[in-house]
Scaffold this motif. Sequence first.
Motif, mmCIF file in Angstrom:
data_model
loop_
_atom_site.group_PDB
_atom_site.id
_atom_site.type_symbol
_atom_site.label_atom_id
_atom_site.label_comp_id
_atom_site.label_asym_id
_atom_site.label_seq_id
_atom_site.Cartn_x
_atom_site.Cartn_y
_atom_site.Cartn_z
ATOM 1 N N ASP A 180 36.422 36.686 33.975
ATOM 2 C CA ASP A 180 37.659 37.425 34.261
ATOM 3 C C ASP A 180 38.612 37.321 33.065
ATOM 4 O O ASP A 180 39.219 36.281 32.825
ATOM 5 C CB ASP A 180 38.314 36.848 35.526
ATOM 6 N N GLU A 181 38.744 38.414 32.319
ATOM 7 C CA GLU A 181 39.604 38.421 31.129
ATOM 8 C C GLU A 181 41.071 38.185 31.491
ATOM 9 O O GLU A 181 41.804 37.529 30.746
ATOM 10 C CB GLU A 181 39.461 39.750 30.385
ATOM 11 N N GLU A 182 41.501 38.722 32.612
ATOM 12 C CA GLU A 182 42.902 38.555 33.015
ATOM 13 C C GLU A 182 43.212 37.085 33.271
ATOM 14 O O GLU A 182 44.259 36.569 32.852
ATOM 15 C CB GLU A 182 43.187 39.395 34.264
ATOM 16 N N ASP A 232 43.409 35.235 29.966
ATOM 17 C CA ASP A 232 44.692 35.462 29.285
ATOM 18 C C ASP A 232 45.761 34.508 29.815
ATOM 19 O O ASP A 232 46.555 33.946 29.054
ATOM 20 C CB ASP A 232 45.140 36.910 29.465
ATOM 21 N N ARG A 262 35.074 34.541 27.093
ATOM 22 C CA ARG A 262 34.346 35.157 28.203
ATOM 23 C C ARG A 262 32.876 34.753 28.149
ATOM 24 O O ARG A 262 32.237 34.803 27.096
ATOM 25 C CB ARG A 262 34.448 36.681 28.138
#
Length: 475
Positions: free
Chosen positions: A145-147, A150, A195
């Motif tokens: 999950d990139e979000e 971040d 990731r």
Amino acid sequence: MAARADATIDALLDFVKQSRGFDFTGYKRSSIERRVSKRMAEVEVDRCDEYIDYLQLNSGEFAELFNTLLINTTAFFRDPQAWKILADDVVPQLLAARPPDSPLRIWSAGCASGEEPYTVAMVFARVMGDVAFRDRVKIYATDVDEEALDQARHGAYLPRQIEDIPRDALERFFEQTDQRFVFRKDLRRCVIFGRNDLVQDAPISHIDLLVCRNTLMYFTAETQAQILRRFHFALDDDGVLMLGKSEMLITHADLFTPIELKSRVFRKVMRVARRERTRVLAFDPGNGASQTVGETLRETAFDIGSGAQVVLDASGVLVMANETARRMFGLGVSDSGRPIQDLELSYRPVELRSHLDTLSKELRPIEIKSVRTGAADRERVVDVRLTPLRSDGGLMGTSISYLDVTEARKLQDEVTRSKRELEHAYEELQTTVEELETTNEELQSTNEELETTNEELQSTNEELETMNEELQSSN
């Protein structure tokens, strides 16, 4: 009806995979269906095909769907007893088993918004001290999950998110801003976020401690087994695996053995490499068939070798030819035992007889580079190597191998051509630069001439003004 529902879910998962690179096929089916239905209800869509249309029209919906599917539930020092075992037993053992200045590599897999890897960092820094931690420890924190990644990179958390952190750790490792608590920047540099899909991507290697808590439970049993094999590969020989409360590893005792089962802390089980087991079987003097096994293995390995290879005895008689050589030279069973001068391979693709004479005299390997063979439309390039097989200082036979370097030669030719083109382009560029420099010098010279002319004009103008003033004075 159920098959039709499955097909629509499959279509949705395939669309998500093709569109965003997320593969949820290894996740438990019931959980996926339940979470997709939950998200569809929230956006008031009844069918999967309608939801696919909705995703195409609303790109921001992907993030909401992923948040629903991945859950990302985490906390600092979740299950405190497990972290106490890590601090009191596991970390000291890891440190004692390694040189005092050797690096420590830790992988936090499925790290979500970062609470877990930062907890690992606090545990190690408490045991080692801040300086040693900064010098030796690297924590690789991964998620799909990139979000969430971040958020994790910022290391900033609301007051409700840090409630489970012990007061001394909070004061030591966090800096308070107006509304958030931020993990110390100097220690945060030791935590590297990226990731990684546990199902599709290669594992990180040479890991001392692998922490993956409450993540495996979302996958099917088959996918769990696949991931655990990758974890086994990732860990060093005495590496430690730390899982969540719901993950037991009952059926994977061949991969991991418990250190503290209640806290789900395991150590990697070392495996004897297959080639070592084969070697022991082949050469064990206590095994009556050991020589036969060894000979069979050697002959089989020789026969399936990728490059063509033949073996001659000391008098130049064909003794062995592997499968590739038999195909390449059209050799049959009847050719075994024939002198090489009676065979086509003695002169095609290259004349061998003179080289064999040289080899028998000098007893040194001979290489013949870039020999072309085959018809024009199927031409191949091979390197031929003749190697003396010696016993007690004398020549026992000769091994002749043919290494296909066609693709390497094509690549080399392309590199050479590209290099020539690059040199030509560089020459043109150099010429252009020189022309530009010449033009610039000419422009500069012209500018200087203009400045000189301007000065002369200004001087003439001043003289004219002086004459004008004199004329006015005369009048």
